[in-house]
Design a protein around this motif. Structure first.
Motif, short mmCIF file in Angstrom:
data_model
loop_
_atom_site.label_atom_id
_atom_site.label_comp_id
_atom_site.label_asym_id
_atom_site.label_seq_id
_atom_site.Cartn_x
_atom_site.Cartn_y
_atom_site.Cartn_z
N GLY A 91 0.79 -1.22 0.00
CA GLY A 91 0.00 0.00 0.00
C GLY A 91 0.82 1.27 0.00
N VAL A 92 0.14 2.37 0.25
CA VAL A 92 0.75 3.69 0.32
C VAL A 92 0.27 4.37 1.60
N ALA A 93 0.98 5.40 2.01
CA ALA A 93 0.61 6.10 3.24
C ALA A 93 1.19 7.50 3.23
N SER A 94 0.66 8.34 4.12
CA SER A 94 1.21 9.67 4.33
C SER A 94 1.20 9.96 5.82
N GLY A 95 1.98 10.97 6.23
CA GLY A 95 2.03 11.23 7.66
C GLY A 95 2.71 12.53 8.02
N ASP A 96 2.70 12.79 9.34
CA ASP A 96 3.33 13.96 9.96
C ASP A 96 2.96 15.25 9.22
N PRO A 97 1.67 15.60 9.17
CA PRO A 97 1.25 16.77 8.40
C PRO A 97 1.74 18.09 9.01
N LEU A 98 2.27 18.94 8.17
CA LEU A 98 2.63 20.31 8.52
C LEU A 98 1.78 21.24 7.68
N PRO A 99 1.73 22.53 7.99
CA PRO A 99 0.96 23.46 7.15
C PRO A 99 1.46 23.51 5.71
N ASP A 100 2.74 23.25 5.50
CA ASP A 100 3.28 23.35 4.14
C ASP A 100 3.85 22.03 3.63
N GLY A 101 3.64 20.93 4.37
CA GLY A 101 4.29 19.70 3.94
C GLY A 101 3.64 18.44 4.46
N ILE A 102 3.99 17.34 3.80
CA ILE A 102 3.49 16.02 4.18
C ILE A 102 4.54 14.99 3.77
N VAL A 103 4.63 13.90 4.51
CA VAL A 103 5.53 12.80 4.15
C VAL A 103 4.72 11.73 3.42
N LEU A 104 5.19 11.35 2.23
CA LEU A 104 4.57 10.28 1.45
C LEU A 104 5.43 9.02 1.60
N TRP A 105 4.76 7.87 1.73
CA TRP A 105 5.48 6.62 2.02
C TRP A 105 4.96 5.49 1.15
N THR A 106 5.87 4.60 0.77
CA THR A 106 5.51 3.27 0.29
C THR A 106 6.70 2.37 0.53
N ARG A 107 6.48 1.08 0.40
CA ARG A 107 7.56 0.09 0.53
C ARG A 107 7.35 -0.97 -0.54
N LEU A 108 8.36 -1.18 -1.35
CA LEU A 108 8.24 -2.12 -2.46
C LEU A 108 8.34 -3.56 -1.95
N ALA A 109 7.43 -4.41 -2.43
CA ALA A 109 7.44 -5.82 -2.04
C ALA A 109 6.62 -6.60 -3.06
#
Length: 538
Positions: free
Chosen positions: A63-81
């Motif tokens: 899957g995919v995910a996002s996290g640690d929201p800031l007013p000007d930013g976000i972290v996007l995540w995935t892991r290949l498998a």
């Protein structure tokens, strides 16, 4: 209730007697731990000997995910498998190019940002993309491409600008999701609700062995390492892959950004700093701990830097003029638990002013943050309850040694510090205990003390099985803790709706997590008015 039943009662259901083994203090190992954290062989894995990924496989099975929201930013995540239940996810030792896009629309036609990163074997083939320059309080959509395949589209949301007016913030609270204990009905409900943010407060995985039959899930489709306790980086990576294959968990991750912190089971039950649960030699545990936290980082959409010297997991998020959320780490910096880490009476050991659950630096950071806050609500988001959740154990007022009740002086310093600083609207949100409990926050519970806030403890996603609306432990806690206003022990989560005039916590539970289609329903609605730590339960 018969005394024999109460004598085995544990406020933290994962907390077990250590079979007579003595946990020793190894404070001199601090330097060794720091050195190991940067050793070049520490994160060596079996990936180097794994075959290259098969052609045509879908690399986005986790899957995919996002996290640690800031007013000007976000972290996007995935892991290949491509083969998620195989060692190294079937990705081999090679590095792979990963393209990403972030758009204003779910159809990904209005692409605003795009870029390329690399998924390496050393990083568990995970990627963290910290996208900046975004607009505050805005929905965005994202996806990844790798090995000729495209991921699903995820939705995320940035935080409001600091100090800006915010009408409402919705926060779902999750913790404790033992895969073998049942299905993740709560995450399916969260995905339908699509809160602004999901706060996951620990025990994302469990390190203990999984039954060969898959427990309540009744499946044998598991990694080979699933039937033993996690001990290596590859073991922990395998366990995350198994958990992340759950479709409901994937939907929740693809719907809302997560703010995540670990508790004990991401490493070892009831670990404290560099001290393990049992008598594992400390050098071995320090290595295991570093590898476990590395796996947590790899599998989490967090802005926290990769583990190493100076690793710091506690952090703070500000949501406009409405809420300041301090995410605490009460594992890494704590003193060892006392009294054998068994539920027992408070004594000189629990009151020892030298002991801490947060560490000195984090304690100062908490109080400085509370002093500087300019938002309506001040939130401590963390792992174990601050409140004394007491019960009678053969005439002894027993409390958990793993929660803040086992660190009385540490609790006093923070809650009395908050009161002296005139911090208003203080709310503690916690997990760990596999039950819903609403109680008052006080610096002490054995003598008169002012109420300085409210604690909202949420039940588990799955850990502990179905549970009951009220079990023996629920009744014992209510009898022994008069400051508890509500309690129940079914599985589910808490949905917080926060405004300037009130905080509403909706406790959502399900009758069964053995049935993945069983719906959730409202068990209670707790309202806290602005300006007063009053608790109204419907």
């Amino acid at each position: 209730m018969p005394g024999a039943q109460l004598s085995t009662l544990r406020v933290g259901p994962d907390k077990v007697v250590r079979g007579g083994l003595t946990r020793r203090r190894f404070l001199t190992w601090t330097g060794v731990a720091a050195g190991l954290a940067t050793a070049p062989t520490l994160f060596a894995t079996d990936a180097a000997s794994a075959p290259a990924p098969r052609s045509g496989g879908n690399p986005f099975t986790l899957g995919v995910a996002s996290g640690d929201p800031l007013p000007d930013g976000i972290v996007l995540w995935t892991r290949l498998a491509v083969d998620p239940l195989a060692r190294a996810g079937g990705m081999g030792a090679a590095s792979h190019r990963v393209d990403w896009e972030l758009a204003a629309d779910e159809g990904m036609r209005l692409v605003l940002r795009r870029g390329t990163t690399t998924a390496t074997a050393r990083g568990g083939h995970s990627v963290h993309v910290d996208v900046r320059g975004l607009a505050p309080a805005t929905d965005y959509f994202y996806r990844f491409r790798a090995l000729g395949e495209t991921s699903r589209v995820g939705r995320t949301r940035t935080a409001p600008a600091a100090g800006s007016p915010v009408g409402q913030l919705t926060v779902a609270m999750a913790s404790c999701q033992s895969w073998a204990d049942g299905f993740y009905n709560a995450f399916a409900d969260m995905a339908r609700t699509a809160p602004d943010v999901i706060a996951h407060l620990g025990d994302y995985i469990y390190e203990k062995p999984i039954p060969p039959d898959g427990g309540a899930r009744a499946t044998t489709a598991m990694p080979a390492s699933a039937h033993r306790e996690c001990a290596t980086l590859d073991d922990y990576r395998d366990r995350y892959a198994l958990y992340k294959l759950d479709a409901d968990l994937q939907r929740a991750h693809a719907t809302s950004p997560f703010i995540t912190i670990f508790d004990d089971h991401e490493v070892d039950n009831n670990w404290a700093a560099d001290i393990p649960e049992d008598d594992q030699p400390i050098p071995q545990f320090v290595t295991r701990h570093a590898q476990a936290i590395r796996a947590w980082w790899e599998n989490t959409p967090t802005r926290v830097s990769a583990p190493g010297n100076g690793f710091r997991a506690y952090r703070r998020f500000v949501f406009g003029d409405l809420a300041t959320v301090s995410v605490l780490d009460t594992r890494t910096h704590r003193s060892d638990q006392v009294n054998g880490d068994n539920d027992t009476g408070q004594n000189a050991a629990t009151a020892d002013t030298r002991r801490t659950i947060t560490g000195v630096a984090q304690e100062r950071w908490i109080l400085d943050g509370l002093s500087a806050s300019r938002t309506r609500w001040n939130v401590l988001a963390h792992q174990t309850p601050i409140a004394d959740l007491a019960h009678d154990d053969n005439g002894i007022r027993a409390v958990s040694m793993d929660g803040w009740s086992g660190y009385e002086a540490s609790r006093d310093r923070i809650l009395d510090g908050a009161r002296h600083r005139r911090v208003g609207n203080l709310v503690s949100i916690v997990g760990d205990i596999h039950r819903n409990i609403v109680s008052e926050l006080r610096s002490t519970y054995t003598r008169p003390s002012p109420t300085v806030g409210v604690e909202l403890a949420g039940t588990s996603i799955a850990s502990g099985g179905d549970g009951q609306d009220s079990d023996d432990q629920d009744r014992a806690l209510k009898a022994g803790s008069p400051l508890i206003h509500f309690g129940s022990s079914q599985r589910g989560y808490v949905l917080h709706r926060i405004t300037h005039t009130q905080w509403q916590a909706e406790f959502r539970v399900t009758d069964s997590i053995g049935d993945p289609g069983a719906p959730l329903h409202r068990r209670a609605l707790v309202t806290i008015p602005d300006g007063r730590p009053d608790i109204d339960v419907i």
